[in-house]
Scaffold this motif. Structure first.
Motif: not given
Length: 165
Positions: A127-131, A147-152
């Protein structure tokens, strides 16, 4: 098949073990962290539990602490490599065990499994927010592919040099 690293054991799960984990029914010799299994592991575990022809190598692995064999998470492949040599994997650790380099250690072991058994490329996403997961993938040598708006999405080309690092 167990793969042993400095601090971990990656234990290849059988169908019956996957079923016990889904049902949260440990045997008396099982030692599971109180937060194990992770919620997002349940669907892949169900697939393994009901599989009649699970691959012996490109399967799901329980991540255990080597010291006491306590289950703290999972890492696994979403099937054997395709004709193009590409295999996809996912992983997770219970929250109290994060931030210690254990996910990176497990991922590096899984990469070695893949390379040793003929995979040419490993893919993963987060997920994009899972640094934290992004850092784990970067430490293991993965490169972002899109990447998408939700996933890398990431990939790692497997070469002999990969195994030597």
């Amino acid at each position: 098949m167990d793969v042993i690293t400095e601090r971990l054991v990656l234990h290849a799960l059988s169908s019956s073990e996957a079923e016990r984990i889904i049902n949260r029914s440990p045997n008396e010799d099982d030692l599971w962290h109180e937060d194990y299994p992770l919620e997002d592991e349940l669907d892949p575990l169900r697939s393994l539990a009901y599989s009649v022809d699970a691959h012996p190598v490109f399967t799901l692995y329980m991540i255990q602490v080597a010291e006491d064999r306590r289950a703290i998470g999972g890492i696994g492949f979403f099937g054997a490599p395709g004709a193009d040599g590409v295999v996809e994997l996912g992983y997770g650790l219970v929250e109290p065990m994060r931030g210690r380099g254990l996910a990176t250690e497990a991922l590096l072991a899984a990469i070695t499994i893949a390379a040793t058994h003929g995979a040419l490329r490993v893919k993963a996403d987060t997920a994009v927010d899972n640094i934290a997961s992004q850092r784990v993938l970067a430490k293991a040598g993965f490169l972002e592919t899109c990447r998408s708006s939700q996933d890398i999405y990431y990939a790692l080309e497997l070469h002999l040099a990969t195994l030597l690092n």
